[in-house]
Design an enzyme around this catalytic site. Structure first.
Site, PDB file in Angstrom:
ATOM      1  N   TYR A  36       0.827  -1.284   0.012  1.00  0.00           N
ATOM      2  CA  TYR A  36      -0.014  -0.065   0.160  1.00  0.00           C
ATOM      3  C   TYR A  36       0.786   1.178   0.189  1.00  0.00           C
ATOM      4  O   TYR A  36       2.014   0.946   0.261  1.00  0.00           O
ATOM      5  CB  TYR A  36      -0.744   0.052   1.121  1.00  0.00           C
ATOM      6  CG  TYR A  36      -2.092  -1.214   1.070  1.00  0.00           C
ATOM      7  CD1 TYR A  36      -2.990  -1.016   0.144  1.00  0.00           C
ATOM      8  CD2 TYR A  36      -2.158  -2.192   1.852  1.00  0.00           C
ATOM      9  CE1 TYR A  36      -3.793  -2.060   0.148  1.00  0.00           C
ATOM     10  CE2 TYR A  36      -3.031  -2.981   2.015  1.00  0.00           C
ATOM     11  CZ  TYR A  36      -4.094  -3.007   0.854  1.00  0.00           C
ATOM     12  OH  TYR A  36      -4.969  -4.004   0.579  1.00  0.00           O
ATOM     13  N   ARG A  84       1.427  -1.039  10.882  1.00  0.00           N
ATOM     14  CA  ARG A  84       1.868  -2.586  10.534  1.00  0.00           C
ATOM     15  C   ARG A  84       2.798  -2.387   9.292  1.00  0.00           C
ATOM     16  O   ARG A  84       2.749  -1.449   8.432  1.00  0.00           O
ATOM     17  CB  ARG A  84       0.527  -3.222   9.849  1.00  0.00           C
ATOM     18  CG  ARG A  84       0.572  -4.280   9.007  1.00  0.00           C
ATOM     19  CD  ARG A  84      -0.316  -5.409   8.592  1.00  0.00           C
ATOM     20  NE  ARG A  84      -0.730  -6.214   9.611  1.00  0.00           N
ATOM     21  CZ  ARG A  84      -1.333  -7.271   9.497  1.00  0.00           C
ATOM     22  NH1 ARG A  84      -2.060  -7.510   8.411  1.00  0.00           N
ATOM     23  NH2 ARG A  84      -1.355  -8.247  10.157  1.00  0.00           N
ATOM     24  N   ARG A 178      -7.002 -15.914   8.968  1.00  0.00           N
ATOM     25  CA  ARG A 178      -7.949 -16.843   8.592  1.00  0.00           C
ATOM     26  C   ARG A 178      -8.361 -17.922   9.385  1.00  0.00           C
ATOM     27  O   ARG A 178      -9.543 -18.373   9.533  1.00  0.00           O
ATOM     28  CB  ARG A 178      -7.049 -17.368   7.533  1.00  0.00           C
ATOM     29  CG  ARG A 178      -7.002 -16.781   6.152  1.00  0.00           C
ATOM     30  CD  ARG A 178      -6.237 -17.196   5.146  1.00  0.00           C
ATOM     31  NE  ARG A 178      -4.553 -17.192   5.883  1.00  0.00           N
ATOM     32  CZ  ARG A 178      -3.571 -17.335   5.051  1.00  0.00           C
ATOM     33  NH1 ARG A 178      -3.618 -17.911   3.871  1.00  0.00           N
ATOM     34  NH2 ARG A 178      -2.362 -17.085   5.667  1.00  0.00           N
TER      35      ARG A 178
HETATM   36  C1  FMN Z   1     -10.394 -12.209   3.955  1.00  0.00           C
HETATM   37  C2  FMN Z   1      -8.965 -11.264   4.267  1.00  0.00           C
HETATM   38  C3  FMN Z   1      -8.815  -9.875   4.386  1.00  0.00           C
HETATM   39  C4  FMN Z   1      -7.613  -9.441   4.873  1.00  0.00           C
HETATM   40  N1  FMN Z   1      -7.657  -7.883   4.692  1.00  0.00           N
HETATM   41  C5  FMN Z   1      -6.556  -7.371   5.049  1.00  0.00           C
HETATM   42  C6  FMN Z   1      -6.418  -5.926   5.363  1.00  0.00           C
HETATM   43  O1  FMN Z   1      -7.432  -5.273   4.978  1.00  0.00           O
HETATM   44  N2  FMN Z   1      -5.340  -5.426   5.724  1.00  0.00           N
HETATM   45  C7  FMN Z   1      -4.350  -6.111   6.024  1.00  0.00           C
HETATM   46  O2  FMN Z   1      -3.159  -5.800   6.616  1.00  0.00           O
HETATM   47  N3  FMN Z   1      -4.237  -7.379   5.980  1.00  0.00           N
HETATM   48  C8  FMN Z   1      -5.452  -8.156   5.726  1.00  0.00           C
HETATM   49  N4  FMN Z   1      -5.419  -9.274   5.396  1.00  0.00           N
HETATM   50  C9  FMN Z   1      -4.301 -10.011   5.917  1.00  0.00           C
HETATM   51  C10 FMN Z   1      -4.225 -10.764   7.177  1.00  0.00           C
HETATM   52  O3  FMN Z   1      -4.342  -9.516   8.227  1.00  0.00           O
HETATM   53  C11 FMN Z   1      -3.013 -11.463   7.723  1.00  0.00           C
HETATM   54  O4  FMN Z   1      -2.025 -10.585   7.655  1.00  0.00           O
HETATM   55  C12 FMN Z   1      -2.929 -12.654   6.898  1.00  0.00           C
HETATM   56  O5  FMN Z   1      -4.086 -13.202   6.373  1.00  0.00           O
HETATM   57  C13 FMN Z   1      -1.878 -13.565   7.493  1.00  0.00           C
HETATM   58  O6  FMN Z   1      -2.518 -14.029   8.791  1.00  0.00           O
HETATM   59  P1  FMN Z   1      -3.288 -15.512   8.595  1.00  0.00           P
HETATM   60  O7  FMN Z   1      -2.221 -16.498   8.245  1.00  0.00           O
HETATM   61  O8  FMN Z   1      -3.478 -15.560  10.224  1.00  0.00           O
HETATM   62  O9  FMN Z   1      -4.395 -15.422   7.917  1.00  0.00           O
HETATM   63  C14 FMN Z   1      -6.431  -9.992   5.206  1.00  0.00           C
HETATM   64  C15 FMN Z   1      -6.560 -11.473   5.119  1.00  0.00           C
HETATM   65  C16 FMN Z   1      -7.903 -12.004   4.590  1.00  0.00           C
HETATM   66  C17 FMN Z   1      -7.789 -13.774   4.739  1.00  0.00           C
END
Ligand code: FMN
Length: 215
Positions: A36, A84, A178
């Protein structure tokens, strides 16, 4: 993007923080990761500017520092500000962990309470060693070397894994995405699994009928 435009963006971040406060949020996180805009300024791969916002580390980090100051200016002192970051672009010549650590060092005295240590998102098709906890190793380095609270994120799936990260001092909090989609009650299930007490959402609380044992 000329300088007045940059100043407008800095003001827009502050206005967004003010709206978040009015809406009742108690933490604000500035997103400077995942390719971003703020990350695009940080990385020497995307930042090709020749003015005071491009080139040196000091110049590439300038806009984020301005955003942090502006947000801190409208956000109450007793409420936390997180930032972040992508701790690495996962490619030679990109933004890296050493720069992330130096950035964290500079953000702390500006009133940043915690660095949320994510990674990647700027350069497509880079090789990322995706697997359980693959981004966790960034958090302890930044925590130790910048002496700032950190959060770990990325494929943290189990209560034991999350607990160990905090317990071993690798990070101060863990962030989940997730797993919370798979199991929105993860925090309650994890607390039960780890024999910890936790509070239920207030909406779920009902006064126990007289004489009954609360369950
Ligand atoms: C549906 C979805 C939407 C996400 N939207 C954002 C977001 O808007 N901003 C962000 O920093 N990360 C976003 N992420 C990334 C998560 O914050 C996270 O960093 C990433 O999924 C890894 O973590 P996890 O393995 O627990 O999913 C999103 C992830 C998912 C699955």
């Amino acid at each position: 993007l000329e300088e007045p435009g940059i100043h407008g963006i800095v003001d827009a971040f502050a206005a967004a923080a003010r709206r978040a406060l009015d809406a009742g949020f108690q933490i604000v996180e500035i997103h400077s990761a995942h390719g971003y805009l703020l990350h695009e300024f940080l990385s020497p791969l995307s930042n090709q500017r020749a003015d005071c916002y491009g080139g040196s580390f000091e110049n590439r980090t300038r806009v984020l520092l301005q955003v942090v100051r502006a947000v801190r200016g409208v956000w109450p002192e007793d409420l936390p500000v997180f930032v972040r970051i992508s701790a690495t672009d996962w490619i030679e010549g990109g933004w890296d962990l050493a720069e992330s650590t130096e950035l964290a060092r500079q953000l702390k005295p500006l009133g940043v309470d915690l660095i949320d240590c994510s990674s990647g998102g700027l350069v497509p098709n880079v090789k990322i060693p995706v697997g359980p906890g693959f981004q966790v190793p960034f958090a302890p380095v930044i925590r130790r070397d910048a002496k700032v609270l950190t959060g770990a994120v990325g494929m943290i799936h189990t209560a034991q894994q999350a607990d160990a990260i905090v317990d071993e001092g690798k990070a101060d909090v863990v962030f989940l995405a997730r797993e919370l989609l798979r199991d929105p009650y993860f925090p309650l299930h994890a607390a039960t699994e780890l024999n910890r007490t936790t509070s239920w959402p207030v909406q779920y609380l009902r006064p126990a009928p007289e004489g009954s044992t609360p369950r």
